[in-house]
Design an enzyme around this catalytic site. Structure first.
Site, PDB file in Angstrom:
ATOM      1  N   HIS A 131       0.968   6.212   1.953  1.00 33.38           N
ATOM      2  CA  HIS A 131       1.692   7.163   2.791  1.00 33.38           C
ATOM      3  C   HIS A 131       2.911   7.784   2.108  1.00 33.38           C
ATOM      4  O   HIS A 131       3.499   8.730   2.643  1.00 33.38           O
ATOM      5  CB  HIS A 131       1.984   6.544   4.155  1.00 33.38           C
ATOM      6  CG  HIS A 131       0.686   6.259   4.858  1.00 33.38           C
ATOM      7  ND1 HIS A 131      -0.192   7.266   5.191  1.00 33.38           N
ATOM      8  CD2 HIS A 131       0.067   5.099   5.177  1.00 33.38           C
ATOM      9  CE1 HIS A 131      -1.288   6.733   5.718  1.00 33.38           C
ATOM     10  NE2 HIS A 131      -1.155   5.421   5.721  1.00 33.38           N
TER      11      HIS A 131
ATOM     12  N   GLU B  22      -8.597   0.667  -3.208  1.00 33.14           N
ATOM     13  CA  GLU B  22      -9.410   0.687  -1.978  1.00 33.14           C
ATOM     14  C   GLU B  22     -10.325   1.888  -2.018  1.00 33.14           C
ATOM     15  O   GLU B  22      -9.880   3.002  -2.328  1.00 33.14           O
ATOM     16  CB  GLU B  22      -8.494   0.869  -0.768  1.00 33.14           C
ATOM     17  CG  GLU B  22      -8.152  -0.377  -0.053  1.00 33.14           C
ATOM     18  CD  GLU B  22      -7.315  -0.055   1.162  1.00 33.14           C
ATOM     19  OE1 GLU B  22      -7.650   0.894   1.898  1.00 33.14           O
ATOM     20  OE2 GLU B  22      -6.313  -0.730   1.347  1.00 33.14           O
TER      21      GLU B  22
ATOM     22  N   ASN C   8       0.854  -1.194   0.000  1.00 36.49           N
ATOM     23  CA  ASN C   8       0.000   0.000   0.000  1.00 36.49           C
ATOM     24  C   ASN C   8       0.896   1.252   0.000  1.00 36.49           C
ATOM     25  O   ASN C   8       1.713   1.431   0.907  1.00 36.49           O
ATOM     26  CB  ASN C   8      -0.895  -0.042   1.246  1.00 36.49           C
ATOM     27  CG  ASN C   8      -1.823   1.151   1.339  1.00 36.49           C
ATOM     28  OD1 ASN C   8      -1.393   2.285   1.148  1.00 36.49           O
ATOM     29  ND2 ASN C   8      -3.070   0.915   1.662  1.00 36.49           N
TER      30      ASN C   8
ATOM     31  N   GLU D  12     -11.303  -9.308   2.880  1.00 30.56           N
ATOM     32  CA  GLU D  12     -10.028  -8.990   3.526  1.00 30.56           C
ATOM     33  C   GLU D  12     -10.331  -8.851   5.015  1.00 30.56           C
ATOM     34  O   GLU D  12     -11.156  -8.016   5.413  1.00 30.56           O
ATOM     35  CB  GLU D  12      -9.438  -7.696   2.958  1.00 30.56           C
ATOM     36  CG  GLU D  12      -8.101  -7.372   3.615  1.00 30.56           C
ATOM     37  CD  GLU D  12      -7.299  -6.330   2.848  1.00 30.56           C
ATOM     38  OE1 GLU D  12      -7.311  -6.351   1.606  1.00 30.56           O
ATOM     39  OE2 GLU D  12      -6.668  -5.495   3.510  1.00 30.56           O
TER      40      GLU D  12
HETATM   41  N1  PXP Z   1      -6.097  -3.142   3.962  1.00 27.79           N
HETATM   42  C1  PXP Z   1      -7.046  -2.192   4.028  1.00 27.79           C
HETATM   43  C2  PXP Z   1      -8.415  -2.539   3.551  1.00 27.79           C
HETATM   44  C3  PXP Z   1      -6.757  -0.905   4.503  1.00 27.79           C
HETATM   45  O1  PXP Z   1      -7.726   0.030   4.576  1.00 27.79           O
HETATM   46  C4  PXP Z   1      -5.433  -0.607   4.875  1.00 27.79           C
HETATM   47  C5  PXP Z   1      -5.088   0.779   5.305  1.00 27.79           C
HETATM   48  O2  PXP Z   1      -5.221   1.648   4.234  1.00 27.79           O
HETATM   49  C6  PXP Z   1      -4.472  -1.618   4.768  1.00 27.79           C
HETATM   50  C7  PXP Z   1      -4.829  -2.888   4.341  1.00 27.79           C
HETATM   51  C8  PXP Z   1      -3.044  -1.380   5.131  1.00 27.79           C
HETATM   52  O3  PXP Z   1      -2.953  -1.071   6.485  1.00 27.79           O
HETATM   53  P1  PXP Z   1      -1.581  -0.530   7.057  1.00 27.79           P
HETATM   54  O4  PXP Z   1      -1.283   0.736   6.322  1.00 27.79           O
HETATM   55  O5  PXP Z   1      -1.850  -0.350   8.498  1.00 27.79           O
HETATM   56  O6  PXP Z   1      -0.546  -1.603   6.770  1.00 27.79           O
END
Ligand code: PXP
Length: 255
Positions: free
Chosen positions: A15, A75, A12, A156
């Site tokens: 950030h 997402e 992801n 998920e």
């Molecule tokens: N999966 C989903 C559905 C999420 O909303 C997020 C956060 O955006 C993540 C995974 C990843 O979470 P993290 O950034 O805490 O690893």
């Protein structure tokens, strides 16, 4: 089990965009991060287009789709605006998440039991367009059963509560959350759902959850981007991959 199902790593990149937006310019670029993560072994890229565009922006989604060679997991909240953008972007997958403007991150799972009437058309429209839909839910039997009834192909499991309990040193809560995840993954798989997991995972929790054979994809962001500041993104992806592989090697032995 002789041939464990492969465990995919979705990285992801939200950030990277958070950092970029701190100055409002073009750097650091989440697309560059995505390409680097893929080169280092990521199996897919995840990005969350929030209603308030606090990190990923519309053009990031389009650029990610155009630039990456691995699946893009979009997402989003199941709103008309987001469904429209997803249908135009045509990502490999959409993960439907709950969203409140005031939250720091996605705090809980989707309430698919309470919102099935609202979710069903979004799931159907995305599915008909050939987009694989996943529902981000707690490992709760009622939510899992409703996800299967709604014919979402994937869930998920929200691992945030488990990860927080470990970080905060609440051993009993962590053990209870873990049992819920183990049972939820089994129930979902037996209901024919593909099972992913994510939120709050780090090397240790990713290694542990990798030992659950029902889970075939982890989506991880925040921890990895923090690590990347110190050791670089490619090294972080390789270390996460190694942690997941160590966990997968213990497949079926998770207590
Ligand atoms: N999966 C989903 C559905 C999420 O909303 C997020 C956060 O955006 C993540 C995974 C990843 O979470 P993290 O950034 O805490 O690893």
């Amino acid at each position: 089990m002789s041939h464990p199902p492969k465990l995919r790593l979705g990285v992801n990149v939200d950030h990277i965009a958070t950092l970029r937006n701190a100055r409002g310019g073009r750097i650091p670029d989440p697309v560059r991060a995505a390409l680097l993560a893929i080169e280092a072994g990521a199996d897919g890229i995840t990005a969350h287009l929030r209603e308030d565009r606090r990190h990923i922006r519309d053009d990031d989604m389009a650029r990610l789709k155009a630039a990456i060679s691995k699946p893009l997991n979009f997402e989003m909240a199941a709103t008309e605006e987001m469904v429209r953008i997803a249908l135009a972007t045509r990502p490999h997958a959409c993960c439907l998440v709950p969203e409140r403007r005031e939250e720091l991150t996605t705090e809980g799972g989707l309430d698919v039991v309470g919102q099935h009437n609202a979710l069903a058309p979004a799931i159907a429209r995305l599915g008909e367009a050939g987009i694989r839909v996943s529902l981000f839910i707690a490992a709760d039997p009622a939510q899992i059963e409703m996800a299967a009834r709604l014919r979402a192909p994937v869930i998920e499991i929200h691992t945030g509560g488990w990860c927080d309990a470990i970080t905060e040193g609440h051993a009993d809560k962590a053990a209870a959350e873990w049992e819920r995840i183990v049972a939820g993954a089994r129930l979902a798989r037996s209901a024919g759902l593909e099972v992913h997991a994510g939120h709050g995972l780090d090397y240790a929790t990713a290694e542990r959850i990798a030992a659950l054979p029902e889970i075939v994809e982890l989506n991880i962001g925040y921890f990895m981007m923090g690590e990347a500041l110190f050791v670089g993104l490619a090294e972080t992806v390789r270390a996460m991959r190694a942690a997941m592989d160590r966990g997968r090697a213990r497949l079926g032995t998770a207590a």
